[in-house]
Design a protein around this motif. Sequence first.
Motif, PDB file in Angstrom:
ATOM      1  N   ASN A  24       0.831  -1.203   0.148  1.00 43.93           N
ATOM      2  CA  ASN A  24       0.108  -0.057  -0.135  1.00 43.93           C
ATOM      3  C   ASN A  24       0.822   1.369  -0.011  1.00 43.93           C
ATOM      4  OD1 ASN A  24      -2.390   1.369  -0.096  1.00 43.93           O
ATOM      5  ND2 ASN A  24      -2.252   1.577   2.094  1.00 43.93           N
ATOM      6  N   GLY A  46      -9.055   7.456   2.570  1.00 43.26           N
ATOM      7  CA  GLY A  46      -9.472   6.028   3.079  1.00 43.26           C
ATOM      8  C   GLY A  46      -8.675   4.996   2.801  1.00 43.26           C
ATOM      9  N   ASP A  47      -9.168   4.028   2.097  1.00 42.11           N
ATOM     10  CA  ASP A  47      -8.523   2.902   1.716  1.00 42.11           C
ATOM     11  C   ASP A  47      -7.811   2.946   0.154  1.00 42.11           C
ATOM     12  OD1 ASP A  47      -8.878   1.527   4.149  1.00 42.11           O
ATOM     13  OD2 ASP A  47     -10.919   0.643   3.337  1.00 42.11           O
ATOM     14  N   GLU A  48      -8.005   4.169  -0.586  1.00 36.67           N
ATOM     15  CA  GLU A  48      -7.360   4.459  -1.646  1.00 36.67           C
ATOM     16  C   GLU A  48      -6.270   5.538  -1.504  1.00 36.67           C
ATOM     17  OE1 GLU A  48     -10.139   4.723  -4.971  1.00 36.67           O
ATOM     18  OE2 GLU A  48      -9.627   6.687  -5.021  1.00 36.67           O
ATOM     19  N   THR A  49      -5.303   4.983  -2.623  1.00 40.99           N
ATOM     20  CA  THR A  49      -3.955   5.951  -2.564  1.00 40.99           C
ATOM     21  C   THR A  49      -3.794   6.025  -4.115  1.00 40.99           C
ATOM     22  OG1 THR A  49      -2.936   4.700  -0.639  1.00 40.99           O
ATOM     23  CG2 THR A  49      -1.546   5.855  -2.069  1.00 40.99           C
ATOM     24  N   GLN A  73      -5.969   0.109  -4.249  1.00 43.86           N
ATOM     25  CA  GLN A  73      -7.237   0.100  -3.224  1.00 43.86           C
ATOM     26  C   GLN A  73      -6.804  -0.999  -2.224  1.00 43.86           C
ATOM     27  OE1 GLN A  73     -10.031   0.049  -6.343  1.00 43.86           O
ATOM     28  NE2 GLN A  73     -11.030   1.590  -5.614  1.00 43.86           N
ATOM     29  N   VAL A  74      -7.069  -0.844  -1.186  1.00 47.94           N
ATOM     30  CA  VAL A  74      -6.869  -2.117  -0.335  1.00 47.94           C
ATOM     31  C   VAL A  74      -8.062  -2.488   0.298  1.00 47.94           C
ATOM     32  CG1 VAL A  74      -5.704  -2.709   1.980  1.00 47.94           C
ATOM     33  CG2 VAL A  74      -4.374  -1.101   0.469  1.00 47.94           C
ATOM     34  N   ALA A  75      -8.324  -3.938   0.589  1.00 42.92           N
ATOM     35  CA  ALA A  75      -9.357  -4.418   1.199  1.00 42.92           C
ATOM     36  C   ALA A  75      -8.755  -5.621   2.096  1.00 42.92           C
ATOM     37  CB  ALA A  75     -10.446  -5.111   0.178  1.00 42.92           C
TER      38      ALA A  75
END
Length: 144
Positions: A24, A46-49, A73-75
């Motif tokens: 990430n 948020g969960d997006e770079t 995007q991280v999940a």
Amino acid sequence: MPLDNFSTTFRLGAPPAPVIAFLNDPHSYIGLAPLVVAVRDIRVTGDETRYVSVERFRLGPFHWDNAIDVTIQVAPGRVVNTVRSPGWVRLTATVTLTEAGDGCDGTETIELRAPWFLRAFALRKAREAQTARVAGLTARFPVL
């Protein structure tokens, strides 16, 4: 544009969380991806770079720096890199990680779209990058 799809599997000596944290961070791709020489304009929401990755292509004494837009995007258990490169090249690399003993098993799937005149080159570079990323990850997170 035709879609090319390929994947590889690997085992790492760390659980998914530190591997996801590493993937990430845009700076991790300098050296992990063979063409990436710099990252800039990093924006985290948020969960997006989102960032700009600079790929350097060499031909003898000449080089060309290709600025590409990347979104990470991280999940849970997954990192997705979406790449928009000049020349209408589009790539999505999805790394899925699952717990396995003291480490994790990983699969990286790549979907690539490129115009016919760049397809063979883009496909060759994407496969080379995937091989280098897996080698870099297994060196950084070795199975003991």
